[in-house]
Design an enzyme around this catalytic site. Sequence first.
Site, short mmCIF file in Angstrom:
data_model
loop_
_atom_site.label_atom_id
_atom_site.label_comp_id
_atom_site.label_asym_id
_atom_site.label_seq_id
_atom_site.Cartn_x
_atom_site.Cartn_y
_atom_site.Cartn_z
NE ARG A 29 -3.76 -2.23 2.23
CZ ARG A 29 -4.63 -2.63 1.31
NH1 ARG A 29 -4.94 -1.83 0.30
NH2 ARG A 29 -5.21 -3.81 1.40
CG ASP A 30 1.46 5.55 -2.34
OD1 ASP A 30 2.02 5.55 -3.45
OD2 ASP A 30 1.62 6.46 -1.49
CB ILE A 31 3.39 5.76 2.80
CG1 ILE A 31 3.45 5.92 4.30
CG2 ILE A 31 3.99 6.98 2.09
CD1 ILE A 31 4.87 5.89 4.85
CG ASN A 87 3.77 8.85 -12.10
OD1 ASN A 87 2.93 9.01 -12.98
ND2 ASN A 87 3.47 8.90 -10.81
CD GLU A 95 7.06 12.97 -5.31
OE1 GLU A 95 6.81 12.24 -4.33
OE2 GLU A 95 6.51 14.07 -5.51
CB VAL A 96 10.24 6.29 -5.30
CG1 VAL A 96 11.10 5.10 -4.90
CG2 VAL A 96 9.69 7.00 -4.06
CG HIS A 100 6.82 3.10 -8.22
ND1 HIS A 100 8.07 3.69 -8.29
CD2 HIS A 100 5.93 4.12 -8.16
CE1 HIS A 100 7.93 5.00 -8.29
NE2 HIS A 100 6.63 5.30 -8.23
CG HIS A 102 1.41 4.87 -8.95
ND1 HIS A 102 1.39 5.50 -7.72
CD2 HIS A 102 2.56 5.27 -9.54
CE1 HIS A 102 2.47 6.25 -7.57
NE2 HIS A 102 3.20 6.14 -8.66
P1 AMP Z 1 6.13 8.32 -7.84
O1 AMP Z 1 5.82 9.77 -7.62
O2 AMP Z 1 5.47 7.72 -9.06
O3 AMP Z 1 7.61 8.05 -7.79
O4 AMP Z 1 5.47 7.54 -6.65
C1 AMP Z 1 6.13 7.26 -5.46
C2 AMP Z 1 5.08 6.81 -4.50
O5 AMP Z 1 5.74 6.13 -3.44
C3 AMP Z 1 4.28 7.93 -3.89
O6 AMP Z 1 2.89 7.72 -4.19
C4 AMP Z 1 4.59 7.83 -2.41
O7 AMP Z 1 3.48 8.13 -1.61
C5 AMP Z 1 5.02 6.40 -2.28
N1 AMP Z 1 5.90 6.11 -1.17
C6 AMP Z 1 7.03 6.79 -0.83
N2 AMP Z 1 7.60 6.25 0.27
C7 AMP Z 1 6.80 5.20 0.61
C8 AMP Z 1 6.84 4.25 1.67
N3 AMP Z 1 7.80 4.26 2.60
N4 AMP Z 1 5.86 3.31 1.71
C9 AMP Z 1 4.88 3.30 0.80
N5 AMP Z 1 4.79 4.16 -0.22
C10 AMP Z 1 5.73 5.11 -0.31
#
Ligand code: AMP
Length: 114
Positions: A29-31, A87, A95-96, A100, A102
């Site tokens: 699950r997304d945080i 993304n 951002e990460v 991944h 979504h």
């Molecule tokens: P993106 O902007 O596509 O890179 O999405 C990164 C996603 O990772 C965002 O929706 C964040 O809320 C999610 N995220 C970041 N850190 C964590 C975490 N520790 N556990 C779960 N989701 C995370």
Amino acid sequence: MSDCIFCKMASGEIKPDVVYEADTVLAFRDINPQAPTHVLVIPKRHIPTLNDVEPNDRELIGDLYLVAQEVARREGIAESGYRTVFNCRGDGGQEVYHLHLHVLGGRRMQWPPG
Ligand code: AMP
Ligand code: ZN
């Protein structure tokens, strides 16, 4: 990648809220959920972005979508519908930098996306 948060989840060093796990794929699950269901499906192997996916990764990418489909069933959103998104880099809103997918559902998604 020792400093990658999603690699730490894949290795078990950090424990996310896992909804599905297989040999090469993890879903959790997304945080910061953007919909009633917001799950991230990742390859356990570090791949930074969609740009880094190679022909040899075809099966892995297919598996990410099959896991997304299974997650949607388990979450009860398969029939109502859902959105899957990769993304990619800055303009894509990434951002990460660990690939991944979504999986978002449980509400009506908008189009075009913002
Ligand atoms: P993106 O902007 O596509 O890179 O999405 C990164 C996603 O990772 C965002 O929706 C964040 O809320 C999610 N995220 C970041 N850190 C964590 C975490 N520790 N556990 C779960 N989701 C995370
Ligand atoms: Zn990683």
